[in-house]
Design an enzyme around this catalytic site. Structure first.
Site, PDB file in Angstrom:
ATOM      1  CG  ASP A 196      -1.752   1.176   1.421  1.00 17.04           C
ATOM      2  OD1 ASP A 196      -1.909   1.953   0.469  1.00 17.04           O
ATOM      3  OD2 ASP A 196      -2.256   1.362   2.546  1.00 17.04           O
ATOM      4  CD  GLU A 228      -3.529   7.545   0.733  1.00 16.01           C
ATOM      5  OE1 GLU A 228      -4.714   7.180   0.684  1.00 16.01           O
ATOM      6  OE2 GLU A 228      -2.687   7.011   1.503  1.00 16.01           O
TER       7      GLU A 228
END
Length: 375
Positions: A196, A228
């Site tokens: 991720d 992010e």
């Protein structure tokens, strides 16, 4: 200073797909949010040979643009984030241990006894997050989760001067150790830290490779974003700087197909997921319809993601200009935000095919939120 990646297990596997080959390289790097320098270098190097224009903006986002043959073609942003959850060095103790500040959503339960890289200006140092030896545990210890502020990293230093002599400074990034490794035998399922969303970046690089010899029917703005995990910050800068007709985030999502859950809303190997909603966005209906139509046209199995506990760059991209029709493609990932995330190569391949089919059909896609009657 670029890192030395010549350690065992880092070599490319025989017969890797393009996306898996990129992922194998990218997960070797240490890049918590705000410290993505090594990942930026690697992604920029890979993308620069494939795109018409490549740049790194002031925020650290890598932007690679592959232009359509037609000047007036539609424009689409496809975004995946380069950063990972991790830590920063908060304190060097007099006895040479390092206290940590968390960066992003790590789970305190899994942190003790993990190997970590401490990335200094001179290179990476191996360390371990200490844990009380089993022989010294009290009954209270056995029932307690050690909170992150109490954790420390042992780099072998005998005192603070030795740690500083190794190049450690306050604020240095710290990330989990790992290389991409297949589980079992011939399963096509791989484990590593930072899947991720290095897996999303890897799929985007593989998509860029598809357009190397012939341009796509629309101009594609590939945005490899930063920060992010701490609030979609890089994607906000992208949304402000680049106009587009459509935006898509490509990210991982939490699989729930393991024994302690068993709900099987999102399963490994069942195909990429078309996002319906999460806490950061409600997928634009036209984009969602377009993704499902692309999957049908390409014979691509897809899942449908409704997960309130997750957010992606789509949540920031949708605010670009006067609002951009935005959706997301997700790939199921087990054990998210841990050093042992697990992804299925078939889902990565499916995500690559789904994005390509969507882009091929995008020139004719009706992007209206709703078709209004003329009467």
């Amino acid at each position: 200073m670029p890192e030395n990646h010549n350690h065992p297990g880092a070599e490319a596997g025989h017969g890797d797909s393009p996306a898996l080959a990129h992922l194998r390289h990218l997960v070797r790097l240490t890049g918590p949010s705000g410290s993505e320098e090594d990942v930026i270098r690697a992604v920029h190097h890979a993308a620069a040979a494939l795109a018409d224009h490549t740049e790194v903006d002031a925020f650290g986002n890598v932007i690679a643009i592959r232009r359509a043959a037609s000047e007036g073609a539609r424009r689409v942003i496809v975004a995946a984030h380069m950063d990972e959850v991790g830590f920063r060095v908060r304190q060097i103790t007099p006895t040479g241990f390092l206290r940590l500040e968390k960066v992003g959503g790590t789970d305190d339960r899994i942190l003790p006894a993990q190997r970590v890289w401490v990335r200094t200006q001179q290179g990476r140092l191996m360390g371990v997050i200490g844990t009380k030896s089993a022989h010294l545990l009290t009954d209270t210890d056995r029932q307690r989760i050690v909170p992150a502020p109490e954790l420390y990293v042992d780099i072998g230093a005998r005192n603070a001067d030795e740690a500083i002599g190794m190049g450690v400074h306050l604020g240095d990034p710290v990330g989990f150790v790992g290389v991409l490794t297949e589980l079992g035998q011939n399963t096509g399922r791989y484990t590593a830290h930072a899947v991720d969303d290095r897996a999303g970046c890897a799929v985007m690089l593989a998509l860029l490779e598809r357009y190397q010899d012939s341009p796509p029917p629309v101009t594609v703005i590939f945005a490899f974003t930063v920060q992010e995990e701490v609030g979609l910050r890089g994607a906000q800068a992208v949304a402000s700087a680049y106009k587009a007709d459509v935006a898509l985030a490509l990210d991982m999502t939490a699989a729930d197909d393991t024994p302690e859950l068993g709900t099987c809303h999102l399963q490994l190997g069942a195909g990429p997921a078309v996002k319906v909603m999460d806490f950061s966005t409600m997928a634009h209906p036209a984009v969602r319809r377009g993704l499902i139509a692309a999957a049908d046209a390409g014979g691509i199995a897809v899942q449908h993601e409704l997960l309130r506990g997750i957010g992606t760059d789509a949540g920031a991209l949708q605010y670009g200009s006067q609002g951009i029709p935005t959706g997301a493609v997700s790939v199921a990932n087990r054990y998210t935000h841990s050093p042992v995330e697990v992804v299925d190569e078939r889902d990565l391949s499916g995500a690559l095919e789904l994005l390509d089919h969507f882009i091929q059909r995008l020139p004719d896609l009706d992007l209206r939120f709703v078709a209004l009657s003329d009467t």
